[in-house]
Design a protein around this motif. Structure first.
Motif, PDB file in Angstrom:
ATOM      1  N   GLU A  82       0.868  -1.209   0.075  1.00  0.00           N
ATOM      2  CA  GLU A  82      -0.122   0.028  -0.055  1.00  0.00           C
ATOM      3  C   GLU A  82       0.901   1.388   0.087  1.00  0.00           C
ATOM      4  OE1 GLU A  82      -2.590  -0.450   3.339  1.00  0.00           O
ATOM      5  OE2 GLU A  82      -4.007  -1.813   2.422  1.00  0.00           O
ATOM      6  N   GLN A  83       2.048   1.111   0.758  1.00  0.00           N
ATOM      7  CA  GLN A  83       2.895   2.398   0.792  1.00  0.00           C
ATOM      8  C   GLN A  83       3.412   2.813  -0.402  1.00  0.00           C
ATOM      9  OE1 GLN A  83       5.830   2.260   3.798  1.00  0.00           O
ATOM     10  NE2 GLN A  83       6.815   3.980   3.529  1.00  0.00           N
ATOM     11  N   ALA A  86       0.997   4.106  -2.832  1.00  0.00           N
ATOM     12  CA  ALA A  86       0.848   5.739  -2.462  1.00  0.00           C
ATOM     13  C   ALA A  86       2.030   6.633  -2.774  1.00  0.00           C
ATOM     14  CB  ALA A  86       0.518   5.745  -0.720  1.00  0.00           C
ATOM     15  N   GLU A  87       3.064   5.845  -2.805  1.00  0.00           N
ATOM     16  CA  GLU A  87       4.464   6.596  -3.139  1.00  0.00           C
ATOM     17  C   GLU A  87       4.443   6.806  -4.705  1.00  0.00           C
ATOM     18  OE1 GLU A  87       7.665   4.571  -1.788  1.00  0.00           O
ATOM     19  OE2 GLU A  87       7.483   5.399   0.596  1.00  0.00           O
ATOM     20  N   ALA A  90       1.804   9.233  -5.450  1.00  0.00           N
ATOM     21  CA  ALA A  90       2.374  10.720  -5.273  1.00  0.00           C
ATOM     22  C   ALA A  90       3.422  11.011  -6.468  1.00  0.00           C
ATOM     23  CB  ALA A  90       2.930  10.832  -3.808  1.00  0.00           C
TER      24      ALA A  90
END
Length: 228
Positions: A82-83, A86-87, A90
């Motif tokens: 998930e991180q 997200a990165e 972004a």
């Protein structure tokens, strides 16, 4: 109560040879002995009933710990995924914003370049038009004239500063004049007035000009040509 086995043994003993009393007695003894053993076994079974073996289902600490570790690893992997997502999102958004900003800057620069090019083209066209007009302009040289100056606003005139007063017999009203000074300065004026001096000074022009711009010499000489 005698068992079936003892009954069979006793029946066999009863049918034995009548003359063989010892065999009958032995058979009887065997039957009684067997019955006693059976009764003793039954009594022991009643006093000490057979214990059933039961199993209690418990937990395996090692297996439970392994499951917990596996669950923690799965949760950590999901969090990392998930991180990373997200990165990535972004980074993609930042790249899109950067591209949009660069595009906007390029558009601004291009617009400025286009405006500068248009301005240069317009100036070049104006210069070319002026040169063409000058080259195609026809003039008639009327000789050298004296120039004097006056400020129409001081005299209460509303004719403005684009005109010149002249002898109307020499330059009728509406005549466009090209006035060239000795230093090469060129003025274009249109005859729109006359004055009391015109009758006695046909070779003099009175040029309209603000007092602040009137030459200090007061009177100049210039070559005068009729345009057109």
């Amino acid at each position: 109560m005698a068992s079936n086995h003892s009954q069979k043994v006793e029946a066999i003993a009863d049918h034995a040879d009548a003359d063989n009393d010892s065999s009958h007695v032995n058979a009887k003894s065997i039957v009684l002995s067997n019955e006693a053993k059976v009764e003793q076994a039954n009594a022991h079974s009643l006093i000490n009933p057979k214990k059933e073996i039961t199993f209690t289902v418990g937990t395996n600490d090692i297996a439970e710990a392994a499951h917990q570790i596996a669950d923690q690893k799965a949760a950590a992997a999901k969090a990392a995924e998930e991180q990373a997502a997200a990165e990535k999102a972004a980074a993609e958004q930042a790249a899109a914003e950067k591209a949009a900003a660069e595009k906007a800057q390029q558009e601004v620069q291009q617009a400025a370049q286009n405006a500068a090019a248009a301005s240069a083209a317009s100036a070049a066209f104006a210069s070319s038009s002026a040169a063409t007009t000058a080259s195609t302009e026809t003039t008639t040289n009327k000789g050298t004239f004296k120039l004097s100056f006056y400020d129409p606003s001081v005299l209460g005139s509303g004719l403005g500063y684009g005109g010149v007063a002249a002898n109307l017999s020499v330059f009728p009203k509406g005549t466009r004049l090209k006035i060239t000074l000795s230093d090469g300065t060129v003025w274009y004026r249109t005859v729109n007035d006359t004055g009391s001096f015109a009758a006695g000074n046909p070779n003099q022009l009175d040029v309209a000009m603000p007092n602040s711009q009137i030459p200090s010499a007061g009177v100049l000489t210039a070559t005068v040509e009729v345009v057109g």
